[in-house]
Design an enzyme around this catalytic site. Structure first.
Site, mmCIF file in Angstrom:
data_model
loop_
_atom_site.group_PDB
_atom_site.id
_atom_site.type_symbol
_atom_site.label_atom_id
_atom_site.label_comp_id
_atom_site.label_asym_id
_atom_site.label_seq_id
_atom_site.Cartn_x
_atom_site.Cartn_y
_atom_site.Cartn_z
ATOM 1 C CE LYS A 80 -4.524 0.854 0.581
ATOM 2 N NZ LYS A 80 -5.695 0.121 0.082
ATOM 3 N N GLY A 180 -25.533 1.779 3.748
ATOM 4 C CA GLY A 180 -24.720 2.578 2.817
ATOM 5 C C GLY A 180 -25.023 2.189 1.384
ATOM 6 N N GLY A 182 -23.705 3.752 -1.483
ATOM 7 C CA GLY A 182 -22.767 4.482 -2.352
ATOM 8 C C GLY A 182 -22.412 3.609 -3.550
ATOM 9 C CB VAL A 184 -19.768 -1.343 -3.004
ATOM 10 C CG1 VAL A 184 -19.917 -2.843 -3.046
ATOM 11 C CG2 VAL A 184 -18.349 -0.967 -3.344
HETATM 12 P P1 NAD Z 1 -18.750 5.187 -1.170
HETATM 13 O O1 NAD Z 1 -18.121 6.343 -0.472
HETATM 14 O O2 NAD Z 1 -19.148 5.311 -2.593
HETATM 15 O O3 NAD Z 1 -20.074 4.730 -0.368
HETATM 16 C C1 NAD Z 1 -20.194 4.770 1.011
HETATM 17 C C2 NAD Z 1 -21.610 5.215 1.312
HETATM 18 O O4 NAD Z 1 -21.837 5.131 2.705
HETATM 19 C C3 NAD Z 1 -21.888 6.669 0.907
HETATM 20 O O5 NAD Z 1 -23.052 6.733 0.126
HETATM 21 C C4 NAD Z 1 -22.081 7.376 2.260
HETATM 22 O O6 NAD Z 1 -22.997 8.460 2.197
HETATM 23 C C5 NAD Z 1 -22.601 6.246 3.111
HETATM 24 N N1 NAD Z 1 -22.464 6.442 4.547
HETATM 25 C C6 NAD Z 1 -21.476 7.064 5.227
HETATM 26 N N2 NAD Z 1 -21.740 7.036 6.543
HETATM 27 C C7 NAD Z 1 -22.893 6.344 6.699
HETATM 28 C C8 NAD Z 1 -23.663 5.961 7.825
HETATM 29 N N3 NAD Z 1 -23.313 6.298 9.075
HETATM 30 N N4 NAD Z 1 -24.790 5.243 7.609
HETATM 31 C C9 NAD Z 1 -25.189 4.919 6.368
HETATM 32 N N5 NAD Z 1 -24.484 5.255 5.263
HETATM 33 C C10 NAD Z 1 -23.357 5.962 5.431
HETATM 34 O O7 NAD Z 1 -17.754 3.960 -0.947
HETATM 35 P P2 NAD Z 1 -17.753 2.552 -1.695
HETATM 36 O O8 NAD Z 1 -16.705 2.557 -2.730
HETATM 37 O O9 NAD Z 1 -19.145 2.177 -2.044
HETATM 38 O O10 NAD Z 1 -17.234 1.606 -0.524
HETATM 39 C C11 NAD Z 1 -18.091 1.175 0.529
HETATM 40 C C12 NAD Z 1 -17.333 0.269 1.476
HETATM 41 O O11 NAD Z 1 -16.847 -0.874 0.759
HETATM 42 C C13 NAD Z 1 -16.088 0.901 2.089
HETATM 43 O O12 NAD Z 1 -15.902 0.384 3.388
HETATM 44 C C14 NAD Z 1 -14.958 0.438 1.178
HETATM 45 O O13 NAD Z 1 -13.719 0.439 1.844
HETATM 46 C C15 NAD Z 1 -15.433 -0.964 0.861
HETATM 47 N N6 NAD Z 1 -14.870 -1.509 -0.384
HETATM 48 C C16 NAD Z 1 -15.140 -0.918 -1.574
HETATM 49 C C17 NAD Z 1 -14.619 -1.459 -2.766
HETATM 50 C C18 NAD Z 1 -14.944 -0.855 -4.096
HETATM 51 O O14 NAD Z 1 -14.827 -1.564 -5.112
HETATM 52 N N7 NAD Z 1 -15.385 0.399 -4.166
HETATM 53 C C19 NAD Z 1 -13.810 -2.606 -2.710
HETATM 54 C C20 NAD Z 1 -13.556 -3.210 -1.463
HETATM 55 C C21 NAD Z 1 -14.104 -2.649 -0.303
#
Ligand code: NAD
Length: 365
Positions: A80, A180, A182, A184
């Protein structure tokens, strides 16, 4: 911090400090373990308060990548990078190109990708200086946005957990609480709804939640999500949501979702076990994004990415078997599975994965 003592404890192979004062670059690359292959992990840009905080973060995150790659059956190690700076103010072409040159000096031992604070434009600058970057735009033959594959992989992990608990992996008569919606989370809701599942969802952003409701999810409050009587609680936003405060409230049978670092600590994982709630370990469940970028080495395509993410079903099932075999909680079984694979395959080859150096004109004889 005594750095060598810390590395001795955590098992890190190499920590590289990258500095270029002219372009304001202060970055750290941590290579945790290359037993299985080159260290792959994203670059995070963050305004860390202290250098020690940045160092601790990169050491913790790079170790996590080793375990995720190993448990997912990938021929990759863990690494990382962090760039110390404010992503809203301190970005420049020169900064990312200087950083790309540092990555290139590692000769393929470290391969970078996007992480928090970094976007596809920053990756393009890095890509101008080094081949050792994945997750580049599909226009360059890369894999683009990983989130649909992370969601698809998470569904495979959920199905493995449903099979274990109910002896039946059909989603259509199961209920899910997605925390959440977002990148994913929304893909997750879409795929769950497509397979006929009952979905409750929450998000702090109204428009993100509205998008999930349009897909047929029922909106609930961000606090209420923990209390729902559902089959699966799917953390898809923040880390540390399984903690002392939330554990007594959970009524679900399974915790399985894409969020990273869901357990506040190991004890939270033990308590899930005591409560009879099956935990599908986060780094095995959410490995679809990593699998997706790993395919870039062979030439990325959608079908190959989907095929690979389906292996998450098998990986999560294996974790459950190890938990049963050894009488340990599933979070610990995941670590054990990762360590066993590294120990076994580590006997095959030496850790150095770089290319051989050539020094034209030199001769020992
Ligand atoms: P993102 O920022 O697009 O989505 C996160 C969502 O969570 C946002 O919509 C945000 O408003 C919401 N949120 C924040 N605080 C909250 C709360 N207290 N209650 C409810 N919702 C809340 O991020 P992402 O890329 O969708 O990733 C989501 C999770 O998955 C993270 O933990 C990330 O590390 C993990 N992850 C993502 C990927 C990927 O491909 N993007 C891969 C592996 C792991």
């Amino acid at each position: 911090m005594e750095l060598f003592d810390t590395c001795q404890e955590s098992g890190h192979e190499q920590v590289v400090f990258c500095h270029n004062g002219d372009v304001g670059l202060r970055a750290i690359i941590a290579i945790h373990n290359t037993t299985l292959g080159p260290a792959l992990g994203g670059t995070r840009m963050w305004p860390y308060d202290t250098e020690e905080e940045a160092l601790r973060d990169v050491l913790r995150l790079s170790r996590g990548m080793t375990y995720k790659a190993s448990v997912s059956g990938l021929n990759l190690g863990g690494g990382k990078a962090v760039i110390i700076g404010d992503p809203r103010e301190d970005k420049s072409e020169a900064l990312f190109r200087a950083f790309g040159r540092f990555i290139d000096t590692l000769n393929g031992r470290y391969i970078t990708a996007e992480d928090v604070g970094i976007d596809v434009n920053d990756m393009e600058f890095i890509f101008q200086e080094t081949e050792n970057v994945v997750g580049v735009h599909q226009a360059h033959g890369g894999s683009g946005d990983p989130s649909p594959y992370t969601a698809h992989g998470s569904i495979q992990g959920m199905k493995a957990a449903l099979q274990k608990v109910f002896g039946d992996e059909d989603l259509s008569h199961r209920s899910f609480a997605v925390q959440g919606t977002g990148h994913v989370g929304l893909h997750l809701v879409r795929q769950l709804r497509k397979e006929g599942a009952k979905v409750f969802a929450c998000d702090i952003m109204e428009d993100y939640l509205a998008a999930a409701v349009e897909l047929g999810a029922e909106a609930v409050g961000t606090d209420e999500i923990y209390d729902l009587d559902v089959d699966v609680f799917a953390p898809s936003a923040l880390g540390a949501v399984i903690n002392e405060e939330t554990l007594p409230r959970l009524k679900c049978k399974i915790v399985a979702g894409p969020a990273n670092n869901q357990l506040a600590n190991d004890e939270a994982g033990n308590e899930l076990e005591r409560l009879g709630i099956l935990y599908a370990p986060d780094y095995a469940v959410n490995a679809g994004g990593l699998m997706n970028v790993s395919i870039e080495f062979e030439g990325w395509n959608h079908e190959r990415a989907l095929r690979m993410t389906r292996t998450i079903y098998y990986n999560v099932t294996q974790i459950f078997k190890i938990a049963e075999r050894d009488g340990i909680p599933t979070w610990q079984a995941a670590d054990r599975m990762a360590e066993e694979r590294m120990a076994t395959l580590g006997k095959l080859k030496l850790p150095f994965m770089g290319k051989p150096h050539r020094f034209p004109g030199r001769n020992k004889h």
